[in-house]
Design an enzyme around this catalytic site. Sequence first.
Site, PDB file in Angstrom:
ATOM      1  CG  HIS A  19      -1.624  -1.245   1.499  1.00  0.00           C
ATOM      2  ND1 HIS A  19      -2.799  -1.617   0.898  1.00  0.00           N
ATOM      3  CD2 HIS A  19      -1.267  -2.282   2.310  1.00  0.00           C
ATOM      4  CE1 HIS A  19      -3.163  -2.822   1.341  1.00  0.00           C
ATOM      5  NE2 HIS A  19      -2.243  -3.245   2.187  1.00  0.00           N
TER       6      HIS A  19
ATOM      7  CB  SER B   1      12.655  22.865 -14.995  1.00  0.00           C
ATOM      8  OG  SER B   1      11.913  24.063 -15.039  1.00  0.00           O
TER       9      SER B   1
ATOM     10  CE  LYS C 114      10.714  20.773 -10.369  1.00  0.00           C
ATOM     11  NZ  LYS C 114       9.754  19.875 -10.912  1.00  0.00           N
TER      12      LYS C 114
ATOM     13  CD  GLU D 240       8.062  12.378 -15.061  1.00  0.00           C
ATOM     14  OE1 GLU D 240       7.867  13.201 -15.977  1.00  0.00           O
ATOM     15  OE2 GLU D 240       8.374  12.703 -13.907  1.00  0.00           O
TER      16      GLU D 240
END
Length: 462
Positions: A156, A277, A283, A290
């Site tokens: 979980h 970024s 970043k 992704e």
Amino acid sequence: MAQLWGGRFTGSINELAWNFNASITFDKRFLEVDVRGSKAHATMLAKQGIITEEERDLILKGLDSILEDVKAGKLEISTKYEDIHSFLEANLIERVGDAGKKVHTGRSRNDQVALDMRLYARGEVEHMADLLKNMLETLDNIMKDGIDTYMPGFTHLQKAQPVTLAHHVGAYFEMFKRDLLRMKDIYNRMNYCPLGAGALAGTTYPLDREYTAQLLDFYGPTLNSMDSVSDRDYLIEFLSALSTVMMHLSRFSEEIIIWNCNEYRFVDIDDAYSTGSSIMPQKKNPDIAELVRGKTGRVYGDLMSLLTTMKGIPLAYNKDMQEDKEAAFDAIDTVSDCLTLFADMLRTIKFNKEPMEKSAMMGFTNATDAADYLVNKGMPFRDAHSVIGRLVLYCIDKKCAIDDLELKELKEFSELFDEDIFDAISLETCVSKRLTIGAPGADAMKKVIELNGKFLKEFEMH
Ligand code: ARG
């Protein structure tokens, strides 16, 4: 517009209809397999006395020269042809004259394209198997180095029990191992030659289909000509297996993204596989992971597209089946890139031992072992579960781990606690005591790594 089927027609085709019907923009990918199939067909025709040996030699030479010229950039695959089959036949006739007009004897574009797709897909199944093997070798190396790298195991997404990096990555080894075995199954089921099925009902020429199959490294010919030209089951199986590969890659990507986030810092992704970024200078984003997660959707889509295309097709060949190609090519290209890049990213990723261990220490991942300790001292498990539950609550309040408590504090929860509790609930003990095969304990892991090594060494596709 240069078509193979002029005789029956008096009018010319509408331009949009021509473009709508044409497949050359994508089936040009079949150039090599079409040449290979045509050469085998011509060789068989000559062996059977259907064409002469001279004609065969002209055809073989002509086909080779076309392939060479395209590869060298001397000949363009022009979209004035409907498909790659027409392009090759027209060019062959141009180069070798009447002999070229005989290459299509006893053959239809239906069995020709069925063969091309099968030859192409068979090569790609082998390519995927190579990429999966490469992935398994990468995982195997991470496992060998990660036997004592402790980390929390989750259920979980809550810290559950301590495991090791080797154990966690080992789960993916099993997944990709099954993927590899699926490729082998598909290969063995699909490896039969449809050429000679003709348009749908075989031909009246005395073809030797066993011989053609042998020339093209198939196990043998397919056994029903109507099925041969209209079967794309093997492609559906392939795209289904590729969808499963993507599902595994996507789950792994999700974990890499979580491990890479500021809160965890379990991994540092190499600069070569991350991006920045345009506005936030701090970043470093896990874009590759992704994108792999995102591209899973398109591969599932390709499978759905093919399944849906096939569902209403009566026997035998129907033009709907031309739609198999772009879906299959897209899935194959996508998975090939994803497997290659993901394995490269894993090979260069840095696993941060310290935050991993700290995280395993801090999430009460040893609570089960603390309860087991009390059980070993004679307390029934349900009571021990409750004692440790209260102890955890006490630690949450104190913002510490069970290991940080003094023995006298522990004794307030149960008199059964003694000095040996600290060793019993250390990360090392918690992991090393889990020794049944498949568990994270070092000795169990070493056995699994040995079996994995043997699997990798002995694996063969056929
Ligand atoms: N481009 C076609 C396909 O991909 C080739 C077969 C054409 N056969 C035909 N009868 N029109 O399916």
